[in-house]
Design a protein around this motif. Structure first.
Motif, PDB file in Angstrom:
ATOM      1  N   THR A 178       0.817  -1.211   0.000  1.00 59.94           N
ATOM      2  CA  THR A 178       0.000   0.000   0.000  1.00 59.94           C
ATOM      3  C   THR A 178       0.851   1.261   0.000  1.00 59.94           C
ATOM      4  O   THR A 178       0.323   2.369   0.016  1.00 59.94           O
ATOM      5  CB  THR A 178      -0.933   0.023   1.226  1.00 59.94           C
ATOM      6  OG1 THR A 178      -0.147  -0.056   2.422  1.00 59.94           O
ATOM      7  CG2 THR A 178      -1.917  -1.141   1.184  1.00 59.94           C
ATOM      8  N   GLU A 233     -17.358   0.545 -11.832  1.00 60.46           N
ATOM      9  CA  GLU A 233     -16.921  -0.277 -10.699  1.00 60.46           C
ATOM     10  C   GLU A 233     -17.441  -1.690 -10.870  1.00 60.46           C
ATOM     11  O   GLU A 233     -18.638  -1.907 -11.090  1.00 60.46           O
ATOM     12  CB  GLU A 233     -17.419   0.314  -9.380  1.00 60.46           C
ATOM     13  CG  GLU A 233     -16.873  -0.413  -8.164  1.00 60.46           C
ATOM     14  CD  GLU A 233     -17.143   0.314  -6.862  1.00 60.46           C
ATOM     15  OE1 GLU A 233     -16.732  -0.202  -5.798  1.00 60.46           O
ATOM     16  OE2 GLU A 233     -17.763   1.398  -6.901  1.00 60.46           O
ATOM     17  N   VAL A 269     -12.252  -4.471 -10.551  1.00 57.04           N
ATOM     18  CA  VAL A 269     -11.545  -3.205 -10.611  1.00 57.04           C
ATOM     19  C   VAL A 269     -12.529  -2.037 -10.558  1.00 57.04           C
ATOM     20  O   VAL A 269     -13.684  -2.167 -10.977  1.00 57.04           O
ATOM     21  CB  VAL A 269     -10.704  -3.128 -11.913  1.00 57.04           C
ATOM     22  CG1 VAL A 269     -11.606  -3.180 -13.139  1.00 57.04           C
ATOM     23  CG2 VAL A 269      -9.834  -1.884 -11.952  1.00 57.04           C
ATOM     24  N   ARG A 270     -12.051  -0.948 -10.029  1.00 56.85           N
ATOM     25  CA  ARG A 270     -12.788   0.319 -10.103  1.00 56.85           C
ATOM     26  C   ARG A 270     -11.947   1.283 -10.933  1.00 56.85           C
ATOM     27  O   ARG A 270     -10.767   1.491 -10.644  1.00 56.85           O
ATOM     28  CB  ARG A 270     -13.035   0.908  -8.720  1.00 56.85           C
ATOM     29  CG  ARG A 270     -13.785   2.242  -8.750  1.00 56.85           C
ATOM     30  CD  ARG A 270     -14.015   2.769  -7.338  1.00 56.85           C
ATOM     31  NE  ARG A 270     -14.752   4.018  -7.374  1.00 56.85           N
ATOM     32  CZ  ARG A 270     -14.200   5.227  -7.477  1.00 56.85           C
ATOM     33  NH1 ARG A 270     -12.867   5.331  -7.566  1.00 56.85           N
ATOM     34  NH2 ARG A 270     -14.938   6.314  -7.509  1.00 56.85           N
ATOM     35  N   SER A 316     -11.758   5.139 -12.647  1.00 56.49           N
ATOM     36  CA  SER A 316     -12.282   6.495 -12.689  1.00 56.49           C
ATOM     37  C   SER A 316     -11.274   7.377 -13.403  1.00 56.49           C
ATOM     38  O   SER A 316     -10.129   6.973 -13.642  1.00 56.49           O
ATOM     39  CB  SER A 316     -12.550   7.023 -11.274  1.00 56.49           C
ATOM     40  OG  SER A 316     -11.336   7.063 -10.529  1.00 56.49           O
ATOM     41  N   VAL A 328      -2.409   3.035 -10.927  1.00 55.07           N
ATOM     42  CA  VAL A 328      -3.030   1.918 -10.230  1.00 55.07           C
ATOM     43  C   VAL A 328      -2.683   2.016  -8.753  1.00 55.07           C
ATOM     44  O   VAL A 328      -1.508   2.110  -8.377  1.00 55.07           O
ATOM     45  CB  VAL A 328      -2.583   0.553 -10.815  1.00 55.07           C
ATOM     46  CG1 VAL A 328      -1.068   0.394 -10.782  1.00 55.07           C
ATOM     47  CG2 VAL A 328      -3.264  -0.593 -10.085  1.00 55.07           C
ATOM     48  N   ASN A 329      -3.707   2.058  -7.921  1.00 55.37           N
ATOM     49  CA  ASN A 329      -3.535   2.167  -6.469  1.00 55.37           C
ATOM     50  C   ASN A 329      -2.582   3.300  -6.087  1.00 55.37           C
ATOM     51  O   ASN A 329      -1.714   3.164  -5.237  1.00 55.37           O
ATOM     52  CB  ASN A 329      -3.032   0.845  -5.884  1.00 55.37           C
ATOM     53  CG  ASN A 329      -4.035  -0.284  -6.040  1.00 55.37           C
ATOM     54  OD1 ASN A 329      -5.208  -0.049  -6.350  1.00 55.37           O
ATOM     55  ND2 ASN A 329      -3.591  -1.514  -5.847  1.00 55.37           N
ATOM     56  N   GLY A 330      -2.733   4.452  -6.773  1.00 55.49           N
ATOM     57  CA  GLY A 330      -1.920   5.613  -6.448  1.00 55.49           C
ATOM     58  C   GLY A 330      -0.520   5.591  -7.014  1.00 55.49           C
ATOM     59  O   GLY A 330       0.332   6.385  -6.609  1.00 55.49           O
ATOM     60  N   TYR A 388      -7.542   6.137 -13.489  1.00 58.80           N
ATOM     61  CA  TYR A 388      -7.097   5.683 -12.170  1.00 58.80           C
ATOM     62  C   TYR A 388      -7.754   4.331 -11.871  1.00 58.80           C
ATOM     63  O   TYR A 388      -8.982   4.215 -11.851  1.00 58.80           O
ATOM     64  CB  TYR A 388      -7.492   6.705 -11.102  1.00 58.80           C
ATOM     65  CG  TYR A 388      -6.888   8.083 -11.330  1.00 58.80           C
ATOM     66  CD1 TYR A 388      -5.787   8.512 -10.602  1.00 58.80           C
ATOM     67  CD2 TYR A 388      -7.425   8.953 -12.276  1.00 58.80           C
ATOM     68  CE1 TYR A 388      -5.231   9.769 -10.809  1.00 58.80           C
ATOM     69  CE2 TYR A 388      -6.875  10.209 -12.502  1.00 58.80           C
ATOM     70  CZ  TYR A 388      -5.776  10.606 -11.758  1.00 58.80           C
ATOM     71  OH  TYR A 388      -5.231  11.855 -11.974  1.00 58.80           O
ATOM     72  N   SER A 441      -8.308   1.123  -9.265  1.00 54.76           N
ATOM     73  CA  SER A 441      -8.251   0.660  -7.877  1.00 54.76           C
ATOM     74  C   SER A 441      -8.527  -0.838  -7.889  1.00 54.76           C
ATOM     75  O   SER A 441      -9.617  -1.276  -8.283  1.00 54.76           O
ATOM     76  CB  SER A 441      -9.293   1.379  -7.019  1.00 54.76           C
ATOM     77  OG  SER A 441      -9.009   2.761  -6.933  1.00 54.76           O
ATOM     78  N   ASP A 477      -7.427  -4.843  -5.872  1.00 58.15           N
ATOM     79  CA  ASP A 477      -6.893  -5.502  -4.686  1.00 58.15           C
ATOM     80  C   ASP A 477      -5.370  -5.569  -4.804  1.00 58.15           C
ATOM     81  O   ASP A 477      -4.850  -6.068  -5.807  1.00 58.15           O
ATOM     82  CB  ASP A 477      -7.483  -6.909  -4.598  1.00 58.15           C
ATOM     83  CG  ASP A 477      -7.051  -7.649  -3.329  1.00 58.15           C
ATOM     84  OD1 ASP A 477      -6.190  -7.109  -2.592  1.00 58.15           O
ATOM     85  OD2 ASP A 477      -7.566  -8.750  -3.092  1.00 58.15           O
ATOM     86  N   PRO A 478      -4.614  -5.043  -3.827  1.00 58.85           N
ATOM     87  CA  PRO A 478      -3.147  -5.064  -3.925  1.00 58.85           C
ATOM     88  C   PRO A 478      -2.575  -6.447  -4.177  1.00 58.85           C
ATOM     89  O   PRO A 478      -1.512  -6.585  -4.797  1.00 58.85           O
ATOM     90  CB  PRO A 478      -2.698  -4.507  -2.578  1.00 58.85           C
ATOM     91  CG  PRO A 478      -3.836  -3.665  -2.107  1.00 58.85           C
ATOM     92  CD  PRO A 478      -5.071  -4.362  -2.604  1.00 58.85           C
TER      93      PRO A 478
END
Length: 635
Positions: free
Chosen positions: A94, A229, A233-234, A236, A256-258, A289, A291, A293-294
């Protein structure tokens, strides 16, 4: 160790320098690693200062958690990190950093000064390092957070330092890394300074506002929101409208995930949604972007952490493409019928017809359809069979094979209109040497006689006979070749005439483009532009080159800057050639433009006066020949 043993452990300093080759490639690498550390430290304000494009100094100041005296010293040891504790943590990341290599690698090839303090401590800690060795450590008064100053990159590796580019080029790379991080963290305030001059001041904002703050207000009207969503995956973000497409200069970002990532496979998903909506070879901007699951992604592929693997790439590809298509359709940006055809040239399309033509039934000149006795009768002139061969197929000319931009079609040669004109050998194009269908321009110059008949085919090609057969010239590429040579001559001599504007327009560049404009302003002006810096990235267009009337000057300047930007890693001459080529491509004859005989003649004369007429500056074939032997079995 026995006398014959040859394997030994490398000293830490040597191992760190080897690792630095992967982690620290240029000043922008330091900016990326330091800013990511600040993000992981929960900083709300990050300030980046560079000197000489980062080659002399890179300083990153944040208001994050800071470090204790022990942590500050330990942070420069290899594989020392607070981000993970065991191997399983690699599959549930994370944080931006986790490898514990960045600070150790930077310290191995630069001189570092660190001042840091935790909010609960009264005094902070100051460390000074050179080549992985701690020179000094003492308590100091400093604000809460961290202040990293990295000086003289590669001072102890002269060979690596010599490979650094110009200050302007390194600054361009620093800005690119800065933009990637600020776009994914709009909740953090950022600023960037170069040689003491502020380039960016970005307060906390929404994602859309952050995009506008970075790339200018113009992009705001081009963005369409994307939101989907699923269980996988989500997604945006924003994509560009189809009408905003361009060949160069588009801003394309995946996160991806920031974390910024490069992903050609997902890029193809976005472009698939625009299929048939934008011209071939053009692209649109997008800021998307993800989002997930890591545990479903692997970022531990390369030290730069921009190559990321997904467990479910194909389903995500389908979700992404469908989401972009839905966005385009929902906002009614799909052109259904184009009614704006006034003034466009009529270009007949002649496809290859493989069916056998039906033999005609021709009526005699005395045939009267109103007489009952002749209504069902017909008379065919004698000799009409010569129009057809034994198989009943009409005689056709040559087929142009599609390749290098040539359209597959057929040239129908009229053999029924009597004898063709016999062209004397002395009137034929002389001096060509053909190898595999491509002209090699030798020492002898081409001599094109104006009396040689020429015609324009489909508004794209100039066709005329030459000594070996029929020559076909791509008119757009020929004009690009001619204009490029003229533009380079203007850059070298600086004497291209400029046409003053009665009402000057204003062109707006973003901060990254301004650095290129300033570096190449003299070259741009030598092409005939008259620009005045109004500040804030705005330039007044007081004059334009003669001969570019009707061209979108704003788009032309942006294309020129983007083309030069792609060449900033090489010598300045390459950037000058990129400027000249971009301007030539924008000002050249377009496909479909009808040319008079005089215009065709002048274009060909200018083309073969060039030192390299066979190809455009970027290597595309300008003309080819269809030799006489191709027609032996046809006519």
């Amino acid at each position: 160790m026995a006398v014959n043993d040859i394997i030994h452990l490398l000293p830490d300093a040597v191992a760190n320098q080897i690792a630095a080759g992967e982690v620290v490639q240029r000043p922008s690498s330091i900016v990326k690693e330091m800013m990511e550390n600040s993000i992981d430290a929960d900083a709300q304000t990050i300030k980046v200062l560079v000197v000489d494009g980062g080659k002399t100094n890179v300083q990153v100041i944040d208001d994050g958690k800071g470090m204790s005296e022990t942590d500050a010293r330990l942070s420069f040891e290899r594989h020392a990190t607070s981000k993970i504790h065991e191997a399983s943590d690699l599959f549930n990341l994370t944080t931006m950093g986790f490898r514990g290599e960045a600070l150790a690698s930077i310290a191995a090839v630069a001189q570092i000064e660190l001042k840091t303090r935790r909010a609960e401590d009264e005094l902070g800690t100051m460390l000074q390092l050179s080549g992985s060795k701690i020179d000094k450590q003492e308590p100091v008064m400093c604000p809460a957070g961290s202040n990293f100053s990295v000086q003289n990159l590669f001072y102890n590796v002269p060979a690596r330092r010599r490979f650094l580019k110009s200050n302007q080029t390194e600054l361009t790379n620093v800005v690119a890394e800065f933009q990637r991080i600020v776009l994914v963290h709009p909740d953090v305030s950022f600023s960037l300074y170069n040689n003491g001059v502020e380039m960016y001041h970005l307060p906390q904002a929404s994602v859309r506002q952050r995009i506008v703050d970075v790339f200018g207000k113009k992009i705001n009207s081009e963005l369409l929101p994307v939101e989907v969503e699923t269980s996988l995956v989500r997604i945006s973000g924003y994509v560009g409208k189809p009408e905003s497409s361009k060949k160069k200069g588009m801003h394309q970002y995946f996160f991806v995930n920031g974390r910024y990532m490069r992903h050609p496979y997902f890029h193809s998903a976005v472009m698939k949604a625009y299929e048939s909506l934008i011209p071939v070879g053009e692209h649109v901007s997008y800021f998307l972007y993800f989002s997930v699951d890591p545990s479903a992604v692997d970022v531990n592929v390369h030290p730069t952490k921009t190559e990321i693997k997904f467990d479910n790439e194909q389903p995500i590809w389908q979700v992404l493409s469908a989401a972009v298509k839905e966005t385009i359709g929902r906002f009614c940006n799909v052109p259904m019928i184009d009614f704006d055809v006034e003034g466009r040239p009529e270009i007949p399309v002649m496809g290859i017809d493989t069916t056998v033509p039906r033999q005609p039934k021709l009526s005699a000149l005395t045939y009267n359809p109103f007489k009952e006795s002749e209504r069902d009768a017909s008379s065919v002139p004698v000799g009409w069979e010569s129009l057809y061969d034994k198989s009943g197929e009409a005689n056709v000319g040559l087929e142009m094979i599609e390749g290098e931009g040539y359209v597959a079609s057929s040239l129908n040669m009229d053999t029924a209109g009597g004898q063709s004109e016999i062209i004397p050998e002395e009137r034929i194009l002389q001096g060509s040497i053909w190898n595999d269908g491509v002209v090699e321009h030798g020492a002898s110059s081409f001599n094109i006689d104006a009396s040689v008949p020429k015609f324009q085919y489909k508004g794209r090609y100039i066709v005329f006979p030459c000594g070996e057969g029929i020559m076909v010239v791509n008119q757009h590429r020929a004009h690009v070749r001619v204009l490029f040579d003229q533009n380079m001559q203007c850059i070298n001599t600086g004497n291209r005439p400029s046409q003053k504007e009665l009402f000057p327009n204003v062109v707006q560049f973003d901060k990254a483009e301004v650095t290129i404009v300033e570096e190449l302003l003299d070259d741009i002006c030598s092409l005939g532009f008259d620009l005045s810096n109004l500040g804030g990235g705005a330039y007044s267009i007081n004059g334009i080159p003669s001969g570019v009337e009707g061209v979108d000057i704003d788009g032309l300047l942006h294309d020129m800057v983007e083309a030069a930007k792609e060449k900033t890693n090489t010598i300045k001459k390459d950037a000058q050639e990129a400027l000249a080529l971009s301007m030539a491509e924008n000002a050249a004859i377009v496909y479909g433009q009808v040319l008079s005989g005089v215009e065709m003649e002048r274009l060909l004369q200018d083309l073969f006066a060039s030192k390299a007429p066979a190809r455009t500056p970027d290597g595309k074939l300008v003309y080819t020949i269809f030799e006489d032997k191709l027609f032996n079995d046809v006519v």
